[in-house]
Write a protein that holds these residues in place. Structure first.
Motif, PDB file in Angstrom:
ATOM      1  N   THR A   1       0.743  -1.347   0.162  1.00  0.00           N
ATOM      2  CA  THR A   1       0.576  -0.151  -0.403  1.00  0.00           C
ATOM      3  C   THR A   1       1.251   0.799   0.100  1.00  0.00           C
ATOM      4  N   VAL A   2       0.359   2.012  -0.242  1.00  0.00           N
ATOM      5  CA  VAL A   2       0.817   3.242  -0.487  1.00  0.00           C
ATOM      6  C   VAL A   2       0.856   4.337   1.142  1.00  0.00           C
ATOM      7  N   GLN A   3       0.017   4.523   1.336  1.00  0.00           N
ATOM      8  CA  GLN A   3      -0.575   4.693   2.339  1.00  0.00           C
ATOM      9  C   GLN A   3      -0.352   4.373   3.490  1.00  0.00           C
ATOM     10  N   ASN A   4       0.171   4.081   4.859  1.00  0.00           N
ATOM     11  CA  ASN A   4      -0.520   3.220   5.239  1.00  0.00           C
ATOM     12  C   ASN A   4      -1.287   3.214   6.695  1.00  0.00           C
ATOM     13  N   GLU A   5      -1.819   3.151   7.790  1.00  0.00           N
ATOM     14  CA  GLU A   5      -2.172   4.034   8.669  1.00  0.00           C
ATOM     15  C   GLU A   5      -1.362   5.038   9.718  1.00  0.00           C
ATOM     16  N   SER A   6      -0.598   4.159   9.719  1.00  0.00           N
ATOM     17  CA  SER A   6       0.442   5.414  10.738  1.00  0.00           C
ATOM     18  C   SER A   6       1.085   6.413   9.907  1.00  0.00           C
ATOM     19  N   GLU A   7       0.079   7.082   9.308  1.00  0.00           N
ATOM     20  CA  GLU A   7       1.058   8.222   8.012  1.00  0.00           C
ATOM     21  C   GLU A   7      -0.635   8.769   7.838  1.00  0.00           C
ATOM     22  N   GLY A   8      -1.627   8.282   8.198  1.00  0.00           N
ATOM     23  CA  GLY A   8      -2.629   9.027   8.170  1.00  0.00           C
ATOM     24  C   GLY A   8      -3.036   9.686   7.055  1.00  0.00           C
ATOM     25  N   GLY A   9      -2.531   9.143   5.921  1.00  0.00           N
ATOM     26  CA  GLY A   9      -3.404   9.930   4.391  1.00  0.00           C
ATOM     27  C   GLY A   9      -1.910  11.038   4.614  1.00  0.00           C
ATOM     28  N   PHE A  10      -1.680  11.740   3.259  1.00  0.00           N
ATOM     29  CA  PHE A  10      -1.184  12.850   2.959  1.00  0.00           C
ATOM     30  C   PHE A  10      -1.511  14.184   2.747  1.00  0.00           C
ATOM     31  N   SER A  11      -3.426  13.924   3.335  1.00  0.00           N
ATOM     32  CA  SER A  11      -3.550  15.840   3.252  1.00  0.00           C
ATOM     33  C   SER A  11      -3.022  16.839   4.237  1.00  0.00           C
ATOM     34  N   SER A  12      -2.677  17.527   3.913  1.00  0.00           N
ATOM     35  CA  SER A  12      -2.021  18.828   3.982  1.00  0.00           C
ATOM     36  C   SER A  12      -2.518  18.944   6.041  1.00  0.00           C
ATOM     37  N   GLU A  13      -1.871  19.361   6.726  1.00  0.00           N
ATOM     38  CA  GLU A  13      -1.641  20.147   8.515  1.00  0.00           C
ATOM     39  C   GLU A  13      -2.642  21.446   7.833  1.00  0.00           C
ATOM     40  N   ILE A  14      -2.339  21.728   6.820  1.00  0.00           N
ATOM     41  CA  ILE A  14      -2.554  23.470   7.234  1.00  0.00           C
ATOM     42  C   ILE A  14      -4.020  23.722   7.667  1.00  0.00           C
ATOM     43  N   GLU A  15      -5.154  22.140   6.506  1.00  0.00           N
ATOM     44  CA  GLU A  15      -6.561  22.625   7.076  1.00  0.00           C
ATOM     45  C   GLU A  15      -7.127  22.423   9.010  1.00  0.00           C
ATOM     46  N   GLU A  16      -6.027  21.400   9.406  1.00  0.00           N
ATOM     47  CA  GLU A  16      -6.608  21.366  10.964  1.00  0.00           C
ATOM     48  C   GLU A  16      -5.720  22.380  11.569  1.00  0.00           C
ATOM     49  N   ILE A  17      -4.540  22.998  11.196  1.00  0.00           N
ATOM     50  CA  ILE A  17      -4.057  24.315  11.807  1.00  0.00           C
ATOM     51  C   ILE A  17      -4.941  25.224  11.927  1.00  0.00           C
ATOM     52  N   GLU A  18      -5.285  25.720  10.224  1.00  0.00           N
ATOM     53  CA  GLU A  18      -7.051  26.606  10.840  1.00  0.00           C
ATOM     54  C   GLU A  18      -8.057  26.298  11.660  1.00  0.00           C
ATOM     55  N   LYS A  19      -7.924  25.203  11.722  1.00  0.00           N
ATOM     56  CA  LYS A  19      -9.125  24.988  12.365  1.00  0.00           C
ATOM     57  C   LYS A  19      -9.008  25.173  14.089  1.00  0.00           C
ATOM     58  N   GLN A  20      -7.513  24.691  14.215  1.00  0.00           N
ATOM     59  CA  GLN A  20      -7.633  24.916  15.758  1.00  0.00           C
ATOM     60  C   GLN A  20      -7.124  26.320  16.079  1.00  0.00           C
ATOM     61  N   ALA A  21      -6.870  27.412  14.979  1.00  0.00           N
ATOM     62  CA  ALA A  21      -6.598  28.990  14.847  1.00  0.00           C
ATOM     63  C   ALA A  21      -7.841  29.248  15.364  1.00  0.00           C
ATOM     64  N   GLN A  22      -8.715  28.829  14.285  1.00  0.00           N
ATOM     65  CA  GLN A  22      -9.933  29.498  14.893  1.00  0.00           C
ATOM     66  C   GLN A  22     -11.067  29.148  16.018  1.00  0.00           C
ATOM     67  N   GLU A  23     -10.414  27.689  16.817  1.00  0.00           N
ATOM     68  CA  GLU A  23     -10.929  27.806  18.224  1.00  0.00           C
ATOM     69  C   GLU A  23     -10.127  28.405  19.140  1.00  0.00           C
ATOM     70  N   SER A  24      -8.807  28.457  18.979  1.00  0.00           N
ATOM     71  CA  SER A  24      -7.918  29.242  20.003  1.00  0.00           C
ATOM     72  C   SER A  24      -8.603  30.608  20.386  1.00  0.00           C
ATOM     73  N   SER A  25      -8.201  31.359  20.899  1.00  0.00           N
ATOM     74  CA  SER A  25      -7.726  33.004  21.097  1.00  0.00           C
ATOM     75  C   SER A  25      -6.457  33.291  21.692  1.00  0.00           C
ATOM     76  N   PRO A  26      -6.995  34.312  20.283  1.00  0.00           N
ATOM     77  CA  PRO A  26      -5.529  34.617  19.336  1.00  0.00           C
ATOM     78  C   PRO A  26      -4.937  36.071  21.010  1.00  0.00           C
ATOM     79  N   PRO A  27      -3.566  36.436  21.353  1.00  0.00           N
ATOM     80  CA  PRO A  27      -3.253  36.582  22.504  1.00  0.00           C
ATOM     81  C   PRO A  27      -3.106  38.365  22.050  1.00  0.00           C
ATOM     82  N   ASP A  28      -3.606  38.179  20.492  1.00  0.00           N
ATOM     83  CA  ASP A  28      -3.212  40.142  19.981  1.00  0.00           C
ATOM     84  C   ASP A  28      -4.163  40.371  19.592  1.00  0.00           C
TER      85      ASP A  28
END
Length: 469
Positions: free
Chosen positions: A430-457
């Motif tokens: 297999t090209v992908q395995n369970e440990s790698e969790g797919g090839f999708s970029s982490e940017i979407e996850e980071i943006e989701k976390q940014a929306q849920e977090s409180s900016p310091p400034d």
């Protein structure tokens, strides 16, 4: 006859001389009834009348001192032209004024001033009351100027606001940065406001203060520039960043040793969210003066890694095997095409450098790189190629005991013999395995976390405002 003429001539001469002497002895008469106008300016000459007596001088001076009502129980004694003044005076200025008055009086040759200044009680609020009355009179007199100043201040405020709005409207289509438009409009309005304040002070008669305002403006600017140098540097850097925009919101950048997704840019600094989910706020001056690596500006990203094969294996075959694997991988781009190059001849391996491109907006470079390395190992093993460990030379100066292999195999446990002859497990296809969790970029996850977090400034986001416009 001659004697008679001589006698007549001498008599005429004698009479003429007596007449001239009599005319010289007649003094001029002047009146000295001038009014006293100020405490500090006593009369220059006080005349009584020709051939005044000491008693007349006493009466004249006492009457003047009592008429002023500045003195308590004033007494004047004159003896042979020497005036002795006694009593109590309200202030030192009154005491000095009385001495000057007696000194300037006709036929007074000397003055002995024995006036005592009346000590004031600690509970005497007369000076304060007098000062309050004076301030009240000045306030009433300054009321027209105050009203005129308020009117001019209102007009100055209106003109400064109008000039700021006109400047903002003129530069609205010419400058993309709203922050820069605000700065320029305020820079035009401030001189208008200062000029209005200068006119108000000049009209109010406060010329010295007006000149101080003009001179102090530059000095205050220098002091503020020195005291708030870092703040001013960050503010100017934020203006330049908002104009040039080397990155946009959501871009993955690396600057000053920090890597993360851009969340906001304020007048103080740039906020990043790292791939670990942490907020990092970097001063804008640091952003502007350092090298910025923008991974999102060009979505295509390249990664590479090194792999070594045995000297007995064919390097061309290894290149073909890895190249075929790269071409079959779903996340590897065909343009630019991947490459497998011989980089160097190592101590025990021929080292190949593998280059591959991915679309960073869709795939994660770390995940794809892990998959490619894993599939490279599997392709090399399937092709019958080996990846030996680096050669090491170990020297034993005192020797080392050696055990024959045949003897060791006879004494070894049965399951150990099986493990020594076991074949390494094959890699999954297999090209992908369970440990790698797919090839999708982490940017979407980071943006989701940014929306849920409180900016310091909580400051205004300059990039967000610029992009909306």
């Amino acid at each position: 006859m001659k004697i008679r003429k001589i006698a007549i001539s001498l008599g005429w001469i004698f009479c003429t001389a007596l007449t001239s002497l009599a005319q010289d002895d007649v003094p001029d008469q002047f009146a000295a009834d001038a009014e006293i106008e100020a405490v500090k300016s006593a009369p220059a000459d006080v005349e009584v009348q020709p051939a005044v007596t000491d008693q007349m001088i006493e009466e004249r001076l006492e009457n003047i001192l009592r008429a002023t009502e500045w003195f308590l129980r004033p007494q004047v004694e004159v003896n042979e032209g020497v005036a002795f003044i006694s009593g109590e005076a309200e202030t030192d200025e009154h005491r000095k004024w009385a001495g000057d008055l007696a000194r300037n009086t006709q036929d007074v040759v000397a003055v002995v001033n024995k006036l005592q200044v009346t000590p004031k009680s600690i509970w005497d609020f007369t000076p304060a009351w007098i000062e309050i009355q004076r301030m009240g009179r000045e306030a009433v007199q300054a009321t027209p100027l105050l009203l005129l100043g308020l009117l001019l201040f209102g007009l100055t405020w209106v003109f400064a606001t109008m000039s700021m709005r006109i400047a903002f409207a003129l530069f609205e289509n010419r400058l993309p940065s709203p922050l820069l438009r605000h700065v320029i409009s305020r820079a035009i309005a401030i001189p208008v406001f200062l000029f209005g304040i200068y006119l108000i002070l000049r009209i109010s008669g406060l010329t010295q203060i007006a000149m101080t305002v003009l001179g102090g403006t530059g000095l205050i600017g220098i002091v503020i520039g020195i005291a708030f140098r870092d703040i001013a540097e960050n503010f100017l850097a934020s203006i330049l960043i908002s104009i040039q925009r080397p990155f946009s919101l959501g871009d993955l950048i690396q600057v000053g040793g920090h890597e993360g997704v851009v969340q906001r840019v304020t007048t103080r600094g740039t906020l990043l969210m790292t791939l670990d989910g942490n907020h990092v706020q970097i001063p804008n001056a640091t952003i502007y003066k350092n090298v910025i690596k923008n991974f999102t500006a060009n979505p295509k990203r390249r990664f590479d890694f090194l792999v070594g094969i045995d000297y007995l294996d064919s390097a061309s075959k290894a290149q073909d095997v890895i190249q075929q694997m790269l071409e079959d991988h779903e996340a590897i781009l065909d343009d630019p095409e991947p490459m497998v190059l011989v980089e160097e001849l190592g101590t025990s391996t021929v080292n190949l450098r593998v280059y591959a491109w991915i679309d960073g907006s869709q795939y994660s470079a770390a995940k794809v790189r892990s998959s490619v390395i894993r599939l490279t190992k599997r392709a090399i093993s399937d092709a019958g190629l080996t990846m030996p460990d680096e050669a090491r030379e170990v020297i034993f100066p005192n020797g080392i005991p050696v055990t024959m292999i045949d003897d060791q195999r006879r004494t070894r446990h049965p399951h150990e013999q099986e493990s020594s002859t076991s074949v390494p497990a094959a890699e999954p296809e297999t090209v992908q395995n369970e440990s790698e969790g797919g090839f999708s970029s982490e940017i979407e996850e980071i943006e989701k976390q940014a929306q849920e977090s409180s900016p310091p400034d909580k400051g205004a986001n300059l990039l967000d405002t610029a992009e909306q416009e």
